[in-house]
Design a protein around this motif. Sequence first.
Motif, PDB file in Angstrom:
ATOM      1  N   ALA A   1       4.446  -7.209  12.876  1.00  0.00           N
ATOM      2  CA  ALA A   1       4.369  -7.068  11.418  1.00  0.00           C
ATOM      3  C   ALA A   1       3.835  -5.703  11.020  1.00  0.00           C
ATOM      4  CB  ALA A   1       3.483  -8.160  10.833  1.00  0.00           C
ATOM      5  N   ASN A   2       2.903  -5.144  11.842  1.00  0.00           N
ATOM      6  CA  ASN A   2       2.276  -3.869  11.504  1.00  0.00           C
ATOM      7  C   ASN A   2       2.865  -2.695  12.266  1.00  0.00           C
ATOM      8  OD1 ASN A   2       0.025  -4.325   9.566  1.00  0.00           O
ATOM      9  ND2 ASN A   2      -0.457  -5.905  11.075  1.00  0.00           N
ATOM     10  N   ALA A   3       4.091  -2.862  12.765  1.00  0.00           N
ATOM     11  CA  ALA A   3       4.667  -1.809  13.610  1.00  0.00           C
ATOM     12  C   ALA A   3       4.673  -0.456  12.919  1.00  0.00           C
ATOM     13  CB  ALA A   3       6.075  -2.202  14.022  1.00  0.00           C
ATOM     14  N   THR A   4       4.851  -0.445  11.601  1.00  0.00           N
ATOM     15  CA  THR A   4       4.917   0.850  10.923  1.00  0.00           C
ATOM     16  C   THR A   4       3.713   1.082  10.018  1.00  0.00           C
ATOM     17  OG1 THR A   4       6.204  -0.177   9.186  1.00  0.00           O
ATOM     18  CG2 THR A   4       7.450   0.907  10.938  1.00  0.00           C
ATOM     19  N   THR A   5       2.668   0.290  10.151  1.00  0.00           N
ATOM     20  CA  THR A   5       1.488   0.486   9.302  1.00  0.00           C
ATOM     21  C   THR A   5       0.696   1.702   9.790  1.00  0.00           C
ATOM     22  OG1 THR A   5       1.357  -1.895   9.070  1.00  0.00           O
ATOM     23  CG2 THR A   5      -0.575  -0.643   8.385  1.00  0.00           C
ATOM     24  N   PRO A   6       0.426   2.669   8.880  1.00  0.00           N
ATOM     25  CA  PRO A   6      -0.324   3.845   9.336  1.00  0.00           C
ATOM     26  C   PRO A   6      -1.708   3.444   9.830  1.00  0.00           C
ATOM     27  CG  PRO A   6       0.546   4.161   7.122  1.00  0.00           C
ATOM     28  CD  PRO A   6       0.765   2.730   7.473  1.00  0.00           C
ATOM     29  N   GLY A   7      -2.129   4.040  10.929  1.00  0.00           N
ATOM     30  CA  GLY A   7      -3.478   3.810  11.445  1.00  0.00           C
ATOM     31  C   GLY A   7      -3.606   2.529  12.235  1.00  0.00           C
ATOM     32  N   TYR A   8      -2.508   1.760  12.345  1.00  0.00           N
ATOM     33  CA  TYR A   8      -2.608   0.467  13.043  1.00  0.00           C
ATOM     34  C   TYR A   8      -2.634   0.679  14.554  1.00  0.00           C
ATOM     35  CZ  TYR A   8      -1.593  -4.277  14.515  1.00  0.00           C
ATOM     36  OH  TYR A   8      -1.658  -5.499  15.114  1.00  0.00           O
ATOM     37  N   SER A   9      -3.583   0.011  15.219  1.00  0.00           N
ATOM     38  CA  SER A   9      -3.603   0.005  16.679  1.00  0.00           C
ATOM     39  C   SER A   9      -3.206  -1.381  17.140  1.00  0.00           C
ATOM     40  CB  SER A   9      -5.009   0.301  17.205  1.00  0.00           C
ATOM     41  OG  SER A   9      -5.376   1.603  16.873  1.00  0.00           O
ATOM     42  N   SER A  10      -2.350  -1.428  18.151  1.00  0.00           N
ATOM     43  CA  SER A  10      -1.857  -2.748  18.538  1.00  0.00           C
ATOM     44  C   SER A  10      -2.993  -3.587  19.125  1.00  0.00           C
ATOM     45  CB  SER A  10      -0.688  -2.641  19.507  1.00  0.00           C
ATOM     46  OG  SER A  10      -1.098  -2.049  20.697  1.00  0.00           O
ATOM     47  N   GLU A  11      -2.876  -4.895  18.939  1.00  0.00           N
ATOM     48  CA  GLU A  11      -3.927  -5.817  19.354  1.00  0.00           C
ATOM     49  C   GLU A  11      -3.498  -6.542  20.615  1.00  0.00           C
ATOM     50  OE1 GLU A  11      -4.435  -8.353  16.015  1.00  0.00           O
ATOM     51  OE2 GLU A  11      -5.738  -6.938  14.954  1.00  0.00           O
ATOM     52  N   VAL A  12      -4.489  -6.857  21.434  1.00  0.00           N
ATOM     53  CA  VAL A  12      -4.240  -7.610  22.652  1.00  0.00           C
ATOM     54  C   VAL A  12      -5.253  -8.742  22.722  1.00  0.00           C
ATOM     55  CG1 VAL A  12      -3.970  -7.510  25.142  1.00  0.00           C
ATOM     56  CG2 VAL A  12      -3.618  -5.465  23.764  1.00  0.00           C
ATOM     57  N   ALA A  13      -4.769  -9.959  22.953  1.00  0.00           N
ATOM     58  CA  ALA A  13      -5.706 -11.071  23.149  1.00  0.00           C
ATOM     59  C   ALA A  13      -6.273 -10.958  24.557  1.00  0.00           C
ATOM     60  CB  ALA A  13      -4.977 -12.393  22.967  1.00  0.00           C
ATOM     61  N   GLN A  14      -7.601 -10.881  24.661  1.00  0.00           N
ATOM     62  CA  GLN A  14      -8.242 -10.761  25.977  1.00  0.00           C
ATOM     63  C   GLN A  14      -8.487 -12.165  26.511  1.00  0.00           C
ATOM     64  OE1 GLN A  14      -9.096  -7.739  27.408  1.00  0.00           O
ATOM     65  NE2 GLN A  14      -8.173  -6.629  25.691  1.00  0.00           N
ATOM     66  N   LEU A  15      -7.917 -12.486  27.653  1.00  0.00           N
ATOM     67  CA  LEU A  15      -8.035 -13.836  28.224  1.00  0.00           C
ATOM     68  C   LEU A  15      -8.989 -13.824  29.414  1.00  0.00           C
ATOM     69  CD1 LEU A  15      -4.312 -15.041  28.200  1.00  0.00           C
ATOM     70  CD2 LEU A  15      -6.025 -15.101  26.369  1.00  0.00           C
ATOM     71  N   ALA A  16      -9.649 -14.937  29.648  1.00  0.00           N
ATOM     72  CA  ALA A  16     -10.508 -15.061  30.839  1.00  0.00           C
ATOM     73  C   ALA A  16     -10.427 -16.505  31.330  1.00  0.00           C
ATOM     74  CB  ALA A  16     -11.950 -14.716  30.503  1.00  0.00           C
ATOM     75  N   THR A  17     -10.632 -16.693  32.598  1.00  0.00           N
ATOM     76  CA  THR A  17     -10.629 -18.043  33.165  1.00  0.00           C
ATOM     77  C   THR A  17     -11.873 -18.761  32.666  1.00  0.00           C
ATOM     78  OG1 THR A  17     -10.002 -16.852  35.120  1.00  0.00           O
ATOM     79  CG2 THR A  17     -10.131 -19.230  35.298  1.00  0.00           C
ATOM     80  N   LEU A  18     -11.673 -20.010  32.281  1.00  0.00           N
ATOM     81  CA  LEU A  18     -12.817 -20.810  31.836  1.00  0.00           C
ATOM     82  C   LEU A  18     -13.401 -21.480  33.087  1.00  0.00           C
ATOM     83  CD1 LEU A  18     -14.088 -21.452  29.097  1.00  0.00           C
ATOM     84  CD2 LEU A  18     -12.602 -23.467  28.975  1.00  0.00           C
ATOM     85  N   ALA A  19     -14.606 -21.076  33.396  1.00  0.00           N
ATOM     86  CA  ALA A  19     -15.199 -21.587  34.649  1.00  0.00           C
ATOM     87  C   ALA A  19     -15.389 -23.101  34.553  1.00  0.00           C
ATOM     88  CB  ALA A  19     -16.535 -20.924  34.890  1.00  0.00           C
ATOM     89  N   GLY A  20     -15.093 -23.772  35.625  1.00  0.00           N
ATOM     90  CA  GLY A  20     -15.233 -25.225  35.619  1.00  0.00           C
ATOM     91  C   GLY A  20     -16.684 -25.658  35.809  1.00  0.00           C
ATOM     92  N   GLY A  21     -16.941 -26.919  35.531  1.00  0.00           N
ATOM     93  CA  GLY A  21     -18.288 -27.453  35.742  1.00  0.00           C
ATOM     94  C   GLY A  21     -18.548 -27.623  37.236  1.00  0.00           C
ATOM     95  N   PRO A  22     -19.735 -28.082  37.611  1.00  0.00           N
ATOM     96  CA  PRO A  22     -20.112 -28.197  39.016  1.00  0.00           C
ATOM     97  C   PRO A  22     -19.192 -29.170  39.792  1.00  0.00           C
ATOM     98  CG  PRO A  22     -21.799 -29.149  37.566  1.00  0.00           C
ATOM     99  CD  PRO A  22     -20.828 -28.428  36.710  1.00  0.00           C
ATOM    100  N   THR A  23     -18.606 -30.110  39.073  1.00  0.00           N
ATOM    101  CA  THR A  23     -17.777 -31.082  39.788  1.00  0.00           C
ATOM    102  C   THR A  23     -16.335 -30.651  39.883  1.00  0.00           C
ATOM    103  OG1 THR A  23     -17.384 -32.230  37.715  1.00  0.00           O
ATOM    104  CG2 THR A  23     -19.211 -33.049  39.082  1.00  0.00           C
ATOM    105  N   SER A  24     -16.005 -29.588  39.145  1.00  0.00           N
ATOM    106  CA  SER A  24     -14.600 -29.170  39.110  1.00  0.00           C
ATOM    107  C   SER A  24     -14.360 -28.015  40.066  1.00  0.00           C
ATOM    108  CB  SER A  24     -14.225 -28.738  37.689  1.00  0.00           C
ATOM    109  OG  SER A  24     -13.033 -28.014  37.717  1.00  0.00           O
TER     110      SER A  24
END
Lengths: 500, 326
Positions: free
Chosen positions: A27-50
């Motif tokens: 949507a913002n491909a041509t918006t001045p000053g726009y920097s593209s966004e990246v969703a930062q993902l991480a593994t969700l650590a499991g509980g002690p039993t997982s």
Amino acid sequence: MNLGMSIGVSGLNAAMTELDATSENIANATTPGYSSEVAQLATLAGGPTSSTGDGVEVTSVAQVTSALLSASNLQAQGALSNISSTQQVLSSIQNIFPLGQSTASTSTTTSSNTSLAGELSDFWNGWDAIAQAPSTLAPRTSIIDQAQGMATTLNEASSQLSQLSTNTSQDIATDVTQVNSLLTQAANINASIAKGASAGQTNNQLSDQMSSVINQLGALTGVTVTSQSNGTSLINIGGVNVVQGAQAATLAVTTTGSTTVSGSDEIGIVAYPPGASASTPGVAVPVSSGSIAGLLTGVNSSIPQYQNQFNGVAQALATTVNSQLEAGYNTAGSGGNLTNPATGDYYQGAPLFVPAGYVAQTDANGNPTGLPTVTASSISVNSTLVANPMELAASSVATDSANDGTNAQNLAELGTVSTGPDLAYQNLIENIGADTQTANSQLTSQTAVATQAQSALQSVTGVNQDAQLTALMSFQNDYQASAKVVSTIDATIQSLLAAV
Amino acid sequence: MTAIQSSSPILLSPSVLESSMINNLNTDQTALATVENQLSSGNAVTQPSDNPAGAANILQLQGSLTRANQYASNAANGVSWLSLGNSTVNSVLNVLQSLQSTVEGLSGNSLTGGSATITATQTAATGALNQLLNLANTTEAGGQPIFAGTGGGSAAYNADGAYLGNNTAPTRTVAPGTQVAIATTGPQIFGDSTTTAGLLGTGSGGTAVGVLQQIVNDLGTAASATTTSARTAAISQVTGADLQNLNTAITTVENAAGALGTNEQTVQSFSVQATNSATSILGELSSVQDTNVAQATTNLQLEQDAYQSALYATSQLSTDALVKYL
């Protein structure tokens, strides 16, 4: 089993956020000053039993930035605006001095020129016409007309230069107004960012706005930006901090107290710290980049330089013609009143080119004294000679020489003297041509540099639609796969329930 | 998402593509306009920045060309003065030579033929004097007497034969720094009638009695002589000393005619020189100033191709995208 369901849901959520980020990017491909966004993902650590882990989580939606590329792009755009403004001013100066050439005709051996250079050629030849008939009025009237024509040309070009200077100063004032508005915006954005930061939030939209404001500022004045720890930006022009936190300085145009080569007042930019009254002296801001820098160069250096050089042409014309006239004698055929009663000789020639409002000065013998000083704006034709062209000193002999045209012949030969107006004008044309040519080629190369810098920055922070669309498909697959996981586990549970 | 960060160096965003396309189009359009302007105006240099040194050179050459044409015009004016002077001096010679033969014919029959011949000769001499005065006051087209030097008003000599002009011959500039005389001053042909007797003096109004007036006077003496011896003495004065003076005057006029002829040739050759120099300056000027049509036409083709390619590339920008295939 339930774990599998929640892992599937975490995958759905992550894919959804990624899809959101990608949609935002597209949507913002041509918006001045726009920097593209990246969703930062991480593994969700499991509980002690997982032993498998609890799925995936979105830690943040980060902006893709490059401080180095941003800074070099900012610098390149500022330099481009600078040279672009300089080039505009020089082209405008060049347009004031046209070459005036007509197409050289091969059928006749003549070539006319409508510029000052052509007027000068015709003027010198006019003296030979006087020499051919020293006691006739017609050639003298025509030389007065030519002299008036040249004076008008010089006056007009000079006033066009002054007008250009005024217009350029107005452009600077307009730019400064725009800078002030941008500085206020930057300070406001800083305030919002700081407020968010204290609440532990980051706001990509505010950063995008700030980067758009900074880019506009960079093109106007050339700024350097330092990111502060709370995410705000410290904006600095030529070593003077103009935006610090929520505080913005106000810029103003003022005279620096120095004078330019043509004697006009040099102008510069000062900053008033926030809250300072306009009556306190501002801090001088050395603007060396952006369009304001180019315009300042035009007003303080280029225009005065050519004004000065053009005045030199006018002065060379006046000096060359007047000193030769002074060496001759005023031997109008009508004559008795033109002879000096003390010596019986004819009077020496009066100057032809004088400043507007000139009052004739004569010595004890009634001969004119002193060569008047003129500028391109003040040069005009001596009204005494306009009233009686027969008083032009065409003769070189003090007595009995009504038909002597020797001095007129001498005048006709002055077109090639090294101190004459022709050479001065040719030099001016060559200088403005060379300066404009240099600015043109600098503009071309700086345009390439700026385009390159922007491409480099955009290739990192910008939005490439093909890449985003590819990512979109991949995220769609992720989402569908996670949904499949959920439905598979659901089916597994259903089949278990059915079996029981 | 990592795909964006680790991708190959240039990933173009629409705004970069767009601005670079616009840049290219502008550059091509400017180049095309320049070539079109060169072709339509015929000038290779239309503003100083096209060729700064060339622009100054063009102005200088145009100045030289205008000046060379003025030299040609000055020389033509000089030639017209000199040819008028030449024909006038030849008329003077004719008048003097005809009088010379009349006076020479006097010796044989004047003693026997009586006063009629003497009176006729006297009338011829008076006529010659008037003719010479007219010729000496010849004016060129502008009304300036050609034998008055640079002084005087509307005449070179007054009715008494006194010279009114000065001794400086007018000149014309026919080449840079070169001035040539375009006339002979009256005294060199006719004498000034005060310091030298000359041809035109009548003896009144402060002038000396000139050669012709002397002949008229002596013939008058002969006509009115009451004795044969007095008449013989007067006639021999005419055919002796007076004729001698007339011959000397003729030689002077012949020399002046020769000098004028030489000057006319000189000025004529300067005129040719000025015209030649104008032609060669024009050649030089056109080599700096004129568009090389062959080269410009080729450039026009190249620029048109480049512009069209850029336009085509721009038109493809929006159509060739992944979105089209999804």
